[in-house]
Design a protein around this motif. Structure first.
Motif, PDB file in Angstrom:
ATOM      1  N   TYR A  95      41.968  33.065  30.010  1.00 28.58           N
ATOM      2  CA  TYR A  95      41.526  32.190  30.699  1.00 28.58           C
ATOM      3  C   TYR A  95      42.493  30.755  30.900  1.00 28.58           C
ATOM      4  CZ  TYR A  95      38.094  34.903  28.264  1.00 28.58           C
ATOM      5  OH  TYR A  95      37.388  35.795  27.693  1.00 28.58           O
ATOM      6  N   ASP A 136      39.356  39.660  36.562  1.00 28.46           N
ATOM      7  CA  ASP A 136      38.118  39.031  35.752  1.00 28.46           C
ATOM      8  C   ASP A 136      37.227  38.274  36.921  1.00 28.46           C
ATOM      9  OD1 ASP A 136      38.639  40.064  33.267  1.00 28.46           O
ATOM     10  OD2 ASP A 136      39.826  38.519  32.818  1.00 28.46           O
ATOM     11  N   SER A 137      35.985  37.462  36.608  1.00 27.36           N
ATOM     12  CA  SER A 137      35.333  36.829  37.565  1.00 27.36           C
ATOM     13  C   SER A 137      35.861  35.410  37.640  1.00 27.36           C
ATOM     14  CB  SER A 137      34.029  36.930  36.987  1.00 27.36           C
ATOM     15  OG  SER A 137      33.642  35.784  36.187  1.00 27.36           O
ATOM     16  N   LEU A 138      35.479  34.891  38.773  1.00 28.57           N
ATOM     17  CA  LEU A 138      35.994  33.522  39.071  1.00 28.57           C
ATOM     18  C   LEU A 138      35.329  32.535  37.880  1.00 28.57           C
ATOM     19  CD1 LEU A 138      37.013  31.091  40.733  1.00 28.57           C
ATOM     20  CD2 LEU A 138      34.606  31.392  41.816  1.00 28.57           C
ATOM     21  N   LEU A 139      34.374  32.985  37.019  1.00 27.26           N
ATOM     22  CA  LEU A 139      33.803  32.102  36.012  1.00 27.26           C
ATOM     23  C   LEU A 139      35.009  32.094  34.918  1.00 27.26           C
ATOM     24  CD1 LEU A 139      30.155  33.050  35.671  1.00 27.26           C
ATOM     25  CD2 LEU A 139      31.136  30.957  36.453  1.00 27.26           C
ATOM     26  N   ASP A 140      35.696  33.130  34.643  1.00 24.11           N
ATOM     27  CA  ASP A 140      36.635  33.115  33.718  1.00 24.11           C
ATOM     28  C   ASP A 140      37.713  32.022  33.993  1.00 24.11           C
ATOM     29  OD1 ASP A 140      35.420  34.915  32.267  1.00 24.11           O
ATOM     30  OD2 ASP A 140      36.383  36.559  33.266  1.00 24.11           O
ATOM     31  N   ALA A 142      37.224  28.993  35.027  1.00 26.00           N
ATOM     32  CA  ALA A 142      36.712  27.578  35.002  1.00 26.00           C
ATOM     33  C   ALA A 142      37.505  26.791  34.298  1.00 26.00           C
ATOM     34  CB  ALA A 142      35.064  27.715  34.878  1.00 26.00           C
ATOM     35  N   GLU A 145      40.665  25.917  35.783  1.00 24.47           N
ATOM     36  CA  GLU A 145      40.404  24.864  36.621  1.00 24.47           C
ATOM     37  C   GLU A 145      40.015  23.561  36.111  1.00 24.47           C
ATOM     38  OE1 GLU A 145      38.331  24.491  40.803  1.00 24.47           O
ATOM     39  OE2 GLU A 145      37.366  25.795  39.666  1.00 24.47           O
ATOM     40  N   TYR A 164      41.163  31.557  44.629  1.00 23.58           N
ATOM     41  CA  TYR A 164      41.152  32.526  43.679  1.00 23.58           C
ATOM     42  C   TYR A 164      40.997  33.959  44.126  1.00 23.58           C
ATOM     43  CZ  TYR A 164      39.163  35.089  39.492  1.00 23.58           C
ATOM     44  OH  TYR A 164      39.178  36.106  38.802  1.00 23.58           O
ATOM     45  N   THR A 166      41.164  38.296  43.400  1.00 24.91           N
ATOM     46  CA  THR A 166      40.851  39.337  42.587  1.00 24.91           C
ATOM     47  C   THR A 166      41.710  40.481  42.633  1.00 24.91           C
ATOM     48  OG1 THR A 166      38.406  38.901  42.603  1.00 24.91           O
ATOM     49  CG2 THR A 166      39.097  40.880  41.568  1.00 24.91           C
TER      50      THR A 166
END
Length: 193
Positions: A95, A136-140, A142, A145, A164, A166
């Motif tokens: 993260y 992983d997902s964009l949320l990871d 956050a 950022e 971002y 993948t």
């Protein structure tokens, strides 16, 4: 969101700091794709962070003074201060940034306290960007950022945004159509608030 203001292309000086431990990794490839559309008069400096190892960071605030920058510390400091646009290109690890990239940012703490350097004043108005790749997902991304936005805010810098992508295995980024399309205009047409 992006609060970067347009600047004359000839006046822009990009510092791309490649923070992966792998050469030509996915984040580096995405950074090249984002830089490719920049006008030819826009200056670019590229450094592999792995080629510029920094000494261990020791907080000397209450036990003396920080050493005068030399060697790789001076090299990274000069590149940082020369830039109008600072780009961190890195894989997402737990993260956050890889340890070497966090170590580089720890040195900002040193430079803020280096006598006569006026680091914060010189960083004011520059733009901080991030190019991040993860499986992983964009949320990871956050938390990272948010950290970089706060870093920019604390330094009086503009937050340019985060591109971002993948990927995990070598060259996976070449299959992320959305990231590759976003790279084409990432630096040229930043979204406004």
């Amino acid at each position: 969101m992006n609060d970067a203001a347009p600047m004359n292309d000839a006046a822009r000086r990009f510092f791309f700091l490649l923070c992966s431990t792998r050469r030509l990794g996915n984040s580096e490839q995405l950074a090249y794709c984002a830089a490719h559309p920049l006008p030819p008069q826009t200056k670019q400096q590229w450094l592999q962070l792995r080629d510029c190892p920094l000494p261990e960071f020791i907080d000397m605030r209450h036990h003396g003074s920080f050493p005068v920058p030399t060697g790789n510390v001076q090299k990274l400091l000069d590149a940082t201060l020369e830039a109008t646009d600072l780009v961190l290109a890195a894989p997402l690890l737990w993260y956050s940034l890889p340890a070497a990239a966090k170590h580089y940012l720890d040195y900002w703490y040193v430079w803020l306290r280096t006598p006569n350097l006026q680091f914060k004043e010189k960083m004011h108005g520059k733009t901080l960007w991030a190019i991040i790749v993860s499986s992983d997902s964009l949320l990871d991304a956050a938390p990272l950022e948010a950290t970089l936005k706060l870093t920019a805010q604390a330094m009086g810098m503009r937050w340019g945004g985060m591109l971002y992508g993948t990927g995990s295995r070598p060259n996976d980024i070449q299959h992320d159509v959305k990231a590759l399309q976003g790279a084409r205009t990432f630096f040229l047409d930043p979204p406004s608030n």
